[in-house]
Design a protein around this motif. Sequence first.
Motif, PDB file in Angstrom:
ATOM      1  N   UNK A 119       3.693   5.424   5.793  1.00 21.50           N
ATOM      2  CA  UNK A 119       3.976   4.042   5.823  1.00 21.50           C
ATOM      3  C   UNK A 119       4.307   3.365   3.959  1.00 21.50           C
ATOM      4  N   UNK A 120       4.823   4.254   3.300  1.00 19.16           N
ATOM      5  CA  UNK A 120       5.206   3.858   1.392  1.00 19.16           C
ATOM      6  C   UNK A 120       5.481   2.049   2.031  1.00 19.16           C
ATOM      7  N   UNK A 121       6.194   1.422   2.587  1.00 16.62           N
ATOM      8  CA  UNK A 121       6.726   0.753   2.059  1.00 16.62           C
ATOM      9  C   UNK A 121       6.335  -0.467   2.814  1.00 16.62           C
ATOM     10  N   UNK A 122       5.101  -0.451   2.881  1.00 19.67           N
ATOM     11  CA  UNK A 122       4.421  -1.556   3.168  1.00 19.67           C
ATOM     12  C   UNK A 122       4.488  -2.400   1.757  1.00 19.67           C
ATOM     13  N   UNK A 127       1.557  -1.893  -5.803  1.00 19.91           N
ATOM     14  CA  UNK A 127       1.402  -2.431  -7.105  1.00 19.91           C
ATOM     15  C   UNK A 127       0.612  -0.772  -7.403  1.00 19.91           C
ATOM     16  N   UNK A 128       1.075   0.326  -6.347  1.00 20.51           N
ATOM     17  CA  UNK A 128       0.558   1.307  -7.365  1.00 20.51           C
ATOM     18  C   UNK A 128       1.127   2.318  -7.701  1.00 20.51           C
ATOM     19  N   UNK A 129       1.209   2.841  -8.231  1.00 27.00           N
ATOM     20  CA  UNK A 129       2.729   3.950  -8.664  1.00 27.00           C
ATOM     21  C   UNK A 129       2.904   5.062  -8.190  1.00 27.00           C
ATOM     22  N   UNK A 130       4.548   4.899  -7.340  1.00 34.39           N
ATOM     23  CA  UNK A 130       4.742   5.789  -5.949  1.00 34.39           C
ATOM     24  C   UNK A 130       4.176   5.174  -5.067  1.00 34.39           C
ATOM     25  N   UNK A 131       3.686   4.312  -5.385  1.00 33.25           N
ATOM     26  CA  UNK A 131       3.158   3.662  -3.528  1.00 33.25           C
ATOM     27  C   UNK A 131       2.676   3.908  -3.473  1.00 33.25           C
ATOM     28  N   UNK A 132       1.737   5.326  -4.228  1.00 31.48           N
ATOM     29  CA  UNK A 132       0.438   5.358  -4.004  1.00 31.48           C
ATOM     30  C   UNK A 132      -0.866   5.883  -3.851  1.00 31.48           C
ATOM     31  N   UNK A 133      -2.130   5.232  -3.068  1.00 32.01           N
ATOM     32  CA  UNK A 133      -2.953   4.796  -2.858  1.00 32.01           C
ATOM     33  C   UNK A 133      -3.645   5.713  -3.983  1.00 32.01           C
ATOM     34  N   UNK A 134      -4.411   4.790  -4.906  1.00 26.98           N
ATOM     35  CA  UNK A 134      -5.471   6.011  -5.414  1.00 26.98           C
ATOM     36  C   UNK A 134      -7.162   5.861  -5.207  1.00 26.98           C
ATOM     37  N   UNK A 173      -1.747  -0.262  11.008  1.00 29.26           N
ATOM     38  CA  UNK A 173      -0.846  -0.362  10.260  1.00 29.26           C
ATOM     39  C   UNK A 173      -0.758  -2.425  10.759  1.00 29.26           C
ATOM     40  N   UNK A 174      -2.039  -2.617  11.912  1.00 28.72           N
ATOM     41  CA  UNK A 174      -1.729  -3.832  12.282  1.00 28.72           C
ATOM     42  C   UNK A 174      -3.072  -4.858  10.915  1.00 28.72           C
ATOM     43  N   UNK A 175      -4.102  -4.633  10.130  1.00 27.03           N
ATOM     44  CA  UNK A 175      -4.491  -4.911   9.351  1.00 27.03           C
ATOM     45  C   UNK A 175      -3.950  -5.072   8.190  1.00 27.03           C
ATOM     46  N   UNK A 176      -3.023  -4.139   7.866  1.00 29.09           N
ATOM     47  CA  UNK A 176      -2.204  -3.975   6.475  1.00 29.09           C
ATOM     48  C   UNK A 176      -1.238  -5.384   6.590  1.00 29.09           C
ATOM     49  N   UNK A 177      -0.564  -5.718   7.634  1.00 27.44           N
ATOM     50  CA  UNK A 177       0.378  -6.178   7.599  1.00 27.44           C
ATOM     51  C   UNK A 177       0.312  -7.849   8.234  1.00 27.44           C
TER      52      UNK A 177
END
Length: 177
Positions: A119-122, A127-134, A173-177
Amino acid sequence: MLKEVDNEINIISNTLSSSYNSLDLLISDVLTSALLIGYHTGAHDMRINLEKHAENGFQKSVLDPQKGGNIKAGKVEPLKNLINEMACFLYTNNCIGKFTKENATASIFQLLYEFNINNKSLECFSTFTNNEIKERFVNQQIKHKQKSSSLRQPSVSKLLEVLKTDYNQTKIKKKLK
């Protein structure tokens, strides 16, 4: 200030056209007017420079505060809330023993990273580099609460299992939208 300069120029022209008994008095008046012209000119230039910076500072700090920072920070807010909710879930769950903040961070990060891969498109990941959480970001969001328990310290995989029981992919997914 420029009005004062113009006034001093008029005084110099009047001084030079009038008759003086003493050459010393004439030179003194001309030098005084010349120095005052220089003083007022310099003061005018300084005032213009300082006004420009003061106006720019006022514009930036009062009229347009944090123009882009609030927008970028707002994108990550749902993710911060979810991490905080997951951490509270772990700390309030009595079935788990006492664990460290590092283990809580690692388990929450693993669950969110698995979710993040598909789900990188969320918007919250943009805001993260390469859309990957750190993992460092997850660690910063967790407020460690000391837990007292007589149970053994669970492993990261055990904490991850507990998280997965309550936080499946659709709920995240529901919480992050």
